[in-house]
Design an enzyme around this catalytic site. Structure first.
Site, PDB file in Angstrom:
ATOM      1  N   SER A  20       0.851  -1.194   0.000  1.00  0.00           N
ATOM      2  CA  SER A  20       0.000   0.000   0.000  1.00  0.00           C
ATOM      3  C   SER A  20       0.889   1.248   0.000  1.00  0.00           C
ATOM      4  O   SER A  20       1.620   1.513   0.955  1.00  0.00           O
ATOM      5  CB  SER A  20      -0.899   0.009   1.237  1.00  0.00           C
ATOM      6  OG  SER A  20      -1.487   1.289   1.349  1.00  0.00           O
ATOM      7  N   HIS A  45      -1.150  -1.197  -4.306  1.00  0.00           N
ATOM      8  CA  HIS A  45      -2.439  -0.842  -3.702  1.00  0.00           C
ATOM      9  C   HIS A  45      -2.485   0.666  -3.472  1.00  0.00           C
ATOM     10  O   HIS A  45      -1.580   1.238  -2.850  1.00  0.00           O
ATOM     11  CB  HIS A  45      -2.594  -1.608  -2.383  1.00  0.00           C
ATOM     12  CG  HIS A  45      -3.913  -1.431  -1.709  1.00  0.00           C
ATOM     13  ND1 HIS A  45      -5.040  -2.166  -2.030  1.00  0.00           N
ATOM     14  CD2 HIS A  45      -4.288  -0.597  -0.713  1.00  0.00           C
ATOM     15  CE1 HIS A  45      -6.048  -1.799  -1.262  1.00  0.00           C
ATOM     16  NE2 HIS A  45      -5.624  -0.843  -0.450  1.00  0.00           N
ATOM     17  N   ASP A  47      -4.729   3.852  -2.005  1.00  0.00           N
ATOM     18  CA  ASP A  47      -5.836   4.189  -1.105  1.00  0.00           C
ATOM     19  C   ASP A  47      -6.353   5.597  -1.367  1.00  0.00           C
ATOM     20  O   ASP A  47      -5.666   6.586  -1.099  1.00  0.00           O
ATOM     21  CB  ASP A  47      -5.360   4.090   0.354  1.00  0.00           C
ATOM     22  CG  ASP A  47      -5.149   2.652   0.773  1.00  0.00           C
ATOM     23  OD1 ASP A  47      -6.101   1.862   0.653  1.00  0.00           O
ATOM     24  OD2 ASP A  47      -4.030   2.318   1.208  1.00  0.00           O
ATOM     25  N   MET A  49      -8.933   8.388  -0.363  1.00  0.00           N
ATOM     26  CA  MET A  49      -9.785   8.788   0.778  1.00  0.00           C
ATOM     27  C   MET A  49     -10.288  10.208   0.594  1.00  0.00           C
ATOM     28  O   MET A  49      -9.539  11.082   0.143  1.00  0.00           O
ATOM     29  CB  MET A  49      -8.986   8.701   2.069  1.00  0.00           C
ATOM     30  CG  MET A  49      -8.374   7.341   2.327  1.00  0.00           C
ATOM     31  SD  MET A  49      -7.589   7.271   3.939  1.00  0.00           S
ATOM     32  CE  MET A  49      -6.767   5.677   3.856  1.00  0.00           C
ATOM     33  N   HIS A  78      -8.357   1.346  -4.217  1.00  0.00           N
ATOM     34  CA  HIS A  78      -9.321   1.154  -3.137  1.00  0.00           C
ATOM     35  C   HIS A  78      -9.993   2.491  -2.842  1.00  0.00           C
ATOM     36  O   HIS A  78      -9.377   3.383  -2.259  1.00  0.00           O
ATOM     37  CB  HIS A  78      -8.533   0.624  -1.920  1.00  0.00           C
ATOM     38  CG  HIS A  78      -9.339   0.410  -0.690  1.00  0.00           C
ATOM     39  ND1 HIS A  78      -8.749   0.158   0.532  1.00  0.00           N
ATOM     40  CD2 HIS A  78     -10.681   0.416  -0.468  1.00  0.00           C
ATOM     41  CE1 HIS A  78      -9.683   0.006   1.450  1.00  0.00           C
ATOM     42  NE2 HIS A  78     -10.867   0.172   0.870  1.00  0.00           N
ATOM     43  N   MET A  80     -12.190   4.789  -0.885  1.00  0.00           N
ATOM     44  CA  MET A  80     -12.874   5.050   0.382  1.00  0.00           C
ATOM     45  C   MET A  80     -13.498   6.436   0.279  1.00  0.00           C
ATOM     46  O   MET A  80     -13.075   7.389   0.938  1.00  0.00           O
ATOM     47  CB  MET A  80     -11.878   4.960   1.539  1.00  0.00           C
ATOM     48  CG  MET A  80     -11.468   3.526   1.852  1.00  0.00           C
ATOM     49  SD  MET A  80      -9.904   3.413   2.730  1.00  0.00           S
ATOM     50  CE  MET A  80      -8.785   3.478   1.353  1.00  0.00           C
ATOM     51  N   MET A 149     -11.812  -5.365   5.172  1.00  0.00           N
ATOM     52  CA  MET A 149     -11.020  -4.425   5.981  1.00  0.00           C
ATOM     53  C   MET A 149     -10.733  -5.073   7.318  1.00  0.00           C
ATOM     54  O   MET A 149     -11.654  -5.466   8.034  1.00  0.00           O
ATOM     55  CB  MET A 149     -11.790  -3.114   6.209  1.00  0.00           C
ATOM     56  CG  MET A 149     -11.869  -2.180   5.026  1.00  0.00           C
ATOM     57  SD  MET A 149     -10.287  -1.744   4.253  1.00  0.00           S
ATOM     58  CE  MET A 149      -9.303  -1.143   5.623  1.00  0.00           C
ATOM     59  N   GLY A 154      -9.065   4.325   6.933  1.00  0.00           N
ATOM     60  CA  GLY A 154      -8.747   5.746   7.125  1.00  0.00           C
ATOM     61  C   GLY A 154      -7.268   6.019   7.317  1.00  0.00           C
ATOM     62  O   GLY A 154      -6.785   7.073   6.929  1.00  0.00           O
ATOM     63  N   PHE A 155      -6.570   5.056   7.895  1.00  0.00           N
ATOM     64  CA  PHE A 155      -5.164   5.304   8.210  1.00  0.00           C
ATOM     65  C   PHE A 155      -4.337   4.033   8.041  1.00  0.00           C
ATOM     66  O   PHE A 155      -4.831   2.937   8.285  1.00  0.00           O
ATOM     67  CB  PHE A 155      -5.014   5.816   9.647  1.00  0.00           C
ATOM     68  CG  PHE A 155      -5.812   7.058   9.901  1.00  0.00           C
ATOM     69  CD1 PHE A 155      -5.304   8.314   9.557  1.00  0.00           C
ATOM     70  CD2 PHE A 155      -7.089   6.984  10.436  1.00  0.00           C
ATOM     71  CE1 PHE A 155      -6.055   9.472   9.750  1.00  0.00           C
ATOM     72  CE2 PHE A 155      -7.849   8.134  10.632  1.00  0.00           C
ATOM     73  CZ  PHE A 155      -7.328   9.383  10.292  1.00  0.00           C
ATOM     74  N   GLY A 156      -3.094   4.224   7.671  1.00  0.00           N
ATOM     75  CA  GLY A 156      -2.148   3.114   7.671  1.00  0.00           C
ATOM     76  C   GLY A 156      -1.628   2.906   9.082  1.00  0.00           C
ATOM     77  O   GLY A 156      -1.845   3.743   9.971  1.00  0.00           O
ATOM     78  N   GLY A 157      -0.975   1.790   9.296  1.00  0.00           N
ATOM     79  CA  GLY A 157      -0.283   1.570  10.561  1.00  0.00           C
ATOM     80  C   GLY A 157      -1.154   1.218  11.750  1.00  0.00           C
ATOM     81  O   GLY A 157      -0.722   1.305  12.895  1.00  0.00           O
ATOM     82  N   ASP A 185      -6.880  -6.178   4.157  1.00  0.00           N
ATOM     83  CA  ASP A 185      -6.238  -4.865   4.145  1.00  0.00           C
ATOM     84  C   ASP A 185      -6.316  -4.234   5.529  1.00  0.00           C
ATOM     85  O   ASP A 185      -7.405  -3.961   6.027  1.00  0.00           O
ATOM     86  CB  ASP A 185      -6.970  -3.996   3.105  1.00  0.00           C
ATOM     87  CG  ASP A 185      -6.361  -2.627   2.935  1.00  0.00           C
ATOM     88  OD1 ASP A 185      -5.272  -2.373   3.474  1.00  0.00           O
ATOM     89  OD2 ASP A 185      -6.986  -1.792   2.246  1.00  0.00           O
ATOM     90  N   GLY A 186      -5.140  -4.021   6.120  1.00  0.00           N
ATOM     91  CA  GLY A 186      -5.073  -3.329   7.404  1.00  0.00           C
ATOM     92  C   GLY A 186      -4.358  -4.136   8.463  1.00  0.00           C
ATOM     93  O   GLY A 186      -4.805  -5.219   8.841  1.00  0.00           O
ATOM     94  N   GLY A 187      -3.198  -3.649   8.876  1.00  0.00           N
ATOM     95  CA  GLY A 187      -2.466  -4.291   9.963  1.00  0.00           C
ATOM     96  C   GLY A 187      -1.862  -5.636   9.590  1.00  0.00           C
ATOM     97  O   GLY A 187      -1.517  -6.435  10.473  1.00  0.00           O
ATOM     98  N   GLY A 207       1.091  -2.062   4.216  1.00  0.00           N
ATOM     99  CA  GLY A 207       1.666  -0.726   4.127  1.00  0.00           C
ATOM    100  C   GLY A 207       2.839  -0.576   5.068  1.00  0.00           C
ATOM    101  O   GLY A 207       4.010  -0.685   4.681  1.00  0.00           O
TER     102      GLY A 207
HETATM  103  C1  DX5 Z   1      -6.473   1.776   5.417  1.00  0.00           C
HETATM  104  C2  DX5 Z   1      -6.026   1.439   4.026  1.00  0.00           C
HETATM  105  C3  DX5 Z   1      -4.934   0.448   3.955  1.00  0.00           C
HETATM  106  C4  DX5 Z   1      -3.642   0.859   4.617  1.00  0.00           C
HETATM  107  C5  DX5 Z   1      -2.929  -0.385   5.054  1.00  0.00           C
HETATM  108  O1  DX5 Z   1      -7.669   2.471   5.369  1.00  0.00           O
HETATM  109  O2  DX5 Z   1      -7.095   0.935   3.265  1.00  0.00           O
HETATM  110  O3  DX5 Z   1      -4.667   0.042   2.616  1.00  0.00           O
HETATM  111  O4  DX5 Z   1      -2.800   1.593   3.778  1.00  0.00           O
HETATM  112  O5  DX5 Z   1      -1.809  -0.026   5.756  1.00  0.00           O
HETATM  113  P1  DX5 Z   1      -1.206  -0.927   6.927  1.00  0.00           P
HETATM  114  O6  DX5 Z   1      -0.739  -2.181   6.291  1.00  0.00           O
HETATM  115  O7  DX5 Z   1      -0.095  -0.073   7.448  1.00  0.00           O
HETATM  116  O8  DX5 Z   1      -2.310  -1.164   7.929  1.00  0.00           O
HETATM  117 ZN    ZN Z   2      -6.600  -0.007   1.240  1.00  0.00          ZN
END
Ligand code: DX5
Ligand code: ZN
Length: 231
Positions: A20, A45, A47, A49, A78, A80, A149, A154-157, A185-187, A207
Site C-alpha cells: 500500500s 495498492h 488508497d 480517501m 481502493h 474510500m 477491511m 482511514g489510516f495506515g499503521g 487490508d489493514g495491519g 503498508g
Molecule cells: C487503510 C487502508 C490500507 C492501509 C494499510 O484504510 O485501506 O490500505 O494503507 O496499511 P497498513 O498495512 O499499514 O495497515
Molecule cells: Zn486499502
C-alpha cells in the site's frame, strides 16, 4: 503515456502481495516503487480517501496516473469515498486495473459494479469491520474481488482486528468462483500471514509492514517467502 500491466490479473496459484503506497515516502515515490517491484510485489495498492467516508484525505486520479507512468504492475485502487460512481471513469482514464468500492457507500451496488466492469476493470467490493458478511449475499457472484477491511479504514499503521479472521473464513466459504480474489487490508504483517492464508485470503495488502522497514525490497521478499511456504 499509459503502459499495459505486465502481469495479467488472473487468480493465481500463489498469493498476491500488494504494497500500500499510503505508507511510502512520497519524496521518493519512484524509488519506493522500484524497491517493492524488486522484492516481487504483485500489485500496487492505492488508497483513495475523501475526508467524508473516512476521516482522512489522500490522493486522487492524478497520482494514480503518475504511478501508472512509473510502474507496469496492476494498480489495485481502493476507493474510500462517498458516491464512488462519480469517479469510475476518471480512475479508468488514470490507469487503474482494479477498482474497489465500499459496500457502505453504494445504494446501487449492482449498477456500480457493472459500470466498473463495463470499462474493462476488475470490480471489487469492500466491507468495513462492522459490516456483516451477509450483506454480500446478493452481489458476491458479480464481483471479481472482495476486500475485507481488517482495520477501520482511514489510516495506515493500525492494529489488525483478530476477529476479522473468522470473517475472512466465512466469506471464503460463500465464494463460488475460483477466479475471485479475497483481499485483506489493514495491519497485515508477517505474524498474521499464515493464519490469513489458512482462512482463505489470497491477496495481502501491507503498508507499514513494508515501507517502515529499512530494506523495503527485503520486506516484500520476506512476505512473499512466507506466502510460498504456506501454499
Ligand atoms: C487503510 C487502508 C490500507 C492501509 C494499510 O484504510 O485501506 O490500505 O494503507 O496499511 P497498513 O498495512 O499499514 O495497515
Ligand atoms: Zn486499502
Amino acid at each position: 503515456m499509459k503502459t499495459n500491466p505486465k502481469s495479467e490479473i488472473r487468480n493465481p496459484k500463489s498469493i498476491v502481495v500488494a504494497p500500500s503506497l499510503l505508507s511510502a515516502d512520497f519524496r521518493n515515490l519512484e524509488e519506493q516503487i522500484r524497491f517493492v517491484e524488486k522484492g516481487g510485489a504483485d500489485w500496487l495498492h492505492l488508497d483513495i480517501m475523501d475526508g467524508h467516508f473516512v476521516p482522512n484525505i489522500t490522493f486522487g486520479p492524478m497520482l494514480v496516473k503518475t504511478v501508472r507512468s512509473i510502474s507496469q504492475l496492476p494498480l489495485d485502487t481502493h476507493l474510500m469515498v462517498e458516491k464512488p460512481e462519480r469517479f469510475i471513469e476518471a480512475f479508468k482514464q488514470a490507469g487503474s486495473d482494479i477498482l474497489t468500492v465500499h459496500i457502505e457507500t453504494c445504494p446501487h451496488l449492482h449498477r456500480t459494479i457493472q459500470q466498473i466492469k463495463s470499462l474493462g476493470m476488475k470490480a471489487g467490493v469492500s466491507l468495513n469491520p462492522s459490516t456483516p458478511t451477509h450483506s454480500l449475499d446478493e452481489i458476491i457472484e458479480d464481483v471479481d474481488l472482495i476486500l475485507v477491511m481488517t482495520v477501520n479504514p482511514g489510516f495506515g499503521g493500525q492494529k489488525f482486528i483478530p476477529s476479522m479472521l473468522k470473517k475472512v473464513e466465512e466469506i471464503r466459504s460463500m465464494m463460488t468462483s475460483a477466479e475471485q480474489f479475497l483481499e485483506v487490508d489493514g495491519g497485515v504483517d508477517v505474524t498474521i500471514v499464515a493464519e490469513l492464508m489458512k482462512a482463505g485470503a489470497n491477496v495481502l495488502v501491507a503498508g507499514k509492514a513494508i515501507f517502515s522497514q529499512k530494506d523495503i525490497t527485503r520486506a516484500v521478499k520476506i512476505l512473499k517467502n512466507i506466502t510460498s511456504k504456506n501454499t
